[in-house]
Design an enzyme around this catalytic site. Structure first.
Site, PDB file in Angstrom:
ATOM      1  N   ASP A 178      20.152 -55.633  27.480  1.00  0.00           N
ATOM      2  CA  ASP A 178      20.000 -54.949  26.193  1.00  0.00           C
ATOM      3  C   ASP A 178      21.023 -53.828  26.092  1.00  0.00           C
ATOM      4  OD1 ASP A 178      17.781 -56.527  25.467  1.00  0.00           O
ATOM      5  OD2 ASP A 178      16.480 -55.269  26.700  1.00  0.00           O
ATOM      6  N   ASP A 198      22.306 -50.538  23.926  1.00  0.00           N
ATOM      7  CA  ASP A 198      21.990 -49.519  22.924  1.00  0.00           C
ATOM      8  C   ASP A 198      23.199 -48.617  22.724  1.00  0.00           C
ATOM      9  OD1 ASP A 198      19.385 -50.482  22.726  1.00  0.00           O
ATOM     10  OD2 ASP A 198      18.664 -49.174  24.324  1.00  0.00           O
ATOM     11  N   ASP A 252      14.804 -38.800  28.225  1.00  0.00           N
ATOM     12  CA  ASP A 252      13.670 -38.725  29.142  1.00  0.00           C
ATOM     13  C   ASP A 252      14.077 -38.622  30.607  1.00  0.00           C
ATOM     14  OD1 ASP A 252      14.669 -41.306  29.142  1.00  0.00           O
ATOM     15  OD2 ASP A 252      12.838 -42.242  28.387  1.00  0.00           O
TER      16      ASP A 252
END
Length: 460
Positions: free
Chosen positions: A64, A66, A163
């Site tokens: 994935d 991003d 995070d």
């Protein structure tokens, strides 16, 4: 009052030049590269960020991709005709290339300035009917969870707002360098989960981060420091505030990623499993109980199938996880109401699924197969006459049969024998199948008697 996302002290950014890290253009999908290059060509900053960088640095193949940019969602949309804007809590742009979707997020900033100025915090967004409605850029509840997070900022602020330290690493398509803002490389080398800023504040802002910490630990073999683990145990109850639809997606990542068994043990250890499956958790009294054995065996089988590139369905997991709660609820309804087992079972199925969907949404495309697998557990023991053939031809037979085998493996006895009978029934010839059904009749003392109904006399 809850603390708001404010500036955090992070390690000074370190630039890792091309050639001193393993990430290259060949690791990045063509669609992702085209998004990065177009944003750069339009004068915007754009970086590959997050999991794809982390995975490559840990020797895994990125899947994935991003993108983070200083372009606002509206500016991103102006750059791409194949763009759609999504989200209200956290506005994002999705650049759609057929089935391939590249997620593009605008750099997030700190909230203290807009929180202090009510006018600056106001905005308008498109409502469900297409009209403009009033909204705010930043908003938190009393427990510190971010309800709106659409304050935009610089790349430095964006890194401070992330995070985990290994997710604050940005790859530039301009010179193929990586900017490491929070010493994420050290976290990767030490294989340790580290948060940027205070763990309690980060978990309160978004409780799903607790789930992500567990997933990264299981998937990447990273340790969870005691101070982080203690906060997860203390704040696990905050998962109840997360929308069920969002938790469905997160649970898929947890349990259908090839390391579901390790993930389950960590979820159970840190008190998160009880928040996700509150009807099953009380039944997991120890490591030897049948409920625990069933969950572990199903997850082990699922991991094996995924790692062998075989197909799996979330419906099977939900059917397994909620089977014993359905059985327990069925017995309770029978004892309290005196209804027949079949009726009590149907009531229990509806109640258990409803309660579970209050915590994790189960789309109909999965809840219907769950119901069918459960109903077939009642039909599989009934094999007289045409019933065995009808059950065998059911579209959900294979899944129900696999579930029966696992139940038999765990519970033994009649269930184990029933599973062996169905295994043989599938493998033999049509003539041998007839003999197997006939033998069942002989063993039970003949054909079951049919009910006789008195014909009512017609009124003259």
């Amino acid at each position: 009052m809850p603390s708001t996302p404010t500036k955090k002290t992070v390690i000074n950014p370190v630039v890792i030049p091309k050639g001193q890290h393993p990430v290259t253009f060949s690791d990045i999908s063509d669609n992702t590269l085209s998004v990065l290059r177009r944003l750069n060509a339009k004068g915007y900053e754009a970086y590959l960020v997050g999991g794809c960088i982390r995975d490559k640095l840990m020797g895994k193949t990125p899947k994935d991709f991003d993108v983070a940019t200083n372009a606002t969602p509206e500016q991103i949309k102006e750059c791409f005709r194949n763009c759609r804007l999504i989200g209200r809590r956290f506005r994002l742009a999705h650049i759609v290339f057929g089935r391939d979707v590249i997620e593009v997020a605008t750099f997030r900033g700190h909230h203290e300035d807009v929180n202090a100025n009510e006018e600056e915090n106001k905005t308008q967004v498109k409502g469900r009917r297409g009209n403009q409605v009033d909204d705010v850029l930043a908003k938190q509840d009393q427990q510190g969870q971010l309800l709106r997070d659409n304050v935009f900022g610089s790349i430095e602020e964006d890194a401070e707002r992330r995070d985990f330290t290994f997710n604050a690493m940005y790859f530039s398509a301009k010179d193929q360098s990586i900017i490491d803002f929070a010493d994420g490389m050290a976290s990767i080398k030490e294989k340790k989960i580290e948060l940027i800023g205070d763990p309690a504040t980060r978990f309160r802002e978004d409780p799903v981060r607790m789930i992500r910490a567990i997933r990264f630990s299981a998937k990447l073999g990273m340790s969870i420091p005691k101070e982080v683990g203690d906060q997860i145990k203390e704040l696990a109850h905050l998962l109840a505030n997360i929308p069920p639809a969002r938790l469905f997606e997160e649970v898929l990542k947890l349990l259908i990623g090839g390391c579901g068994l390790r993930t389950f043990h960590l979820l159970h250890e840190y008190g998160l499993f009880a928040q996700l499956f509150p009807q099953l958790a009380p039944l997991l009294v120890d490591d030897t109980c049948r409920e625990m054995k069933l969950v572990e065996q199903v997850l082990k089988n699922t991991d094996d199938r995924i790692n062998n590139e075989q197909r799996v369905t979330p419906a099977f997991l939900y059917a397994a996880f909620l089977w014993y709660p359905v059985e327990e609820r069925t017995q309770l309804i029978m004892s309290e109401s005196g209804v027949a087992h079949h009726d009590a079972f149907n009531i229990a199925v509806g109640e258990v699924l409803f309660r579970q969907t209050q915590r994790i949404m189960i789309p109909k495309r999965f809840s219907m197969p769950v119901r069918e697998m459960w109903q077939l557990q009642l039909r599989l023991p009934k094999r007289f006459g045409r019933r065995a053939y009808q059950t065998l031809s059911h579209p959900r037979f294979r899944a129900a049969y696999d579930f029966l085998l696992i139940r038999g493996q765990i519970e033994g006895g009649d269930l184990l024998e029933l599973g062996e009978w169905w295994t043989e029934f599938q493998e033999v010839t049509p003539e041998q199948r007839k003999d197997m059904v006939a033998n069942l009749r002989n063993q039970s003392g003949g054909v079951p008697k049919k009910r006789k109904y008195n014909k009512k006399r017609k009124a003259n």
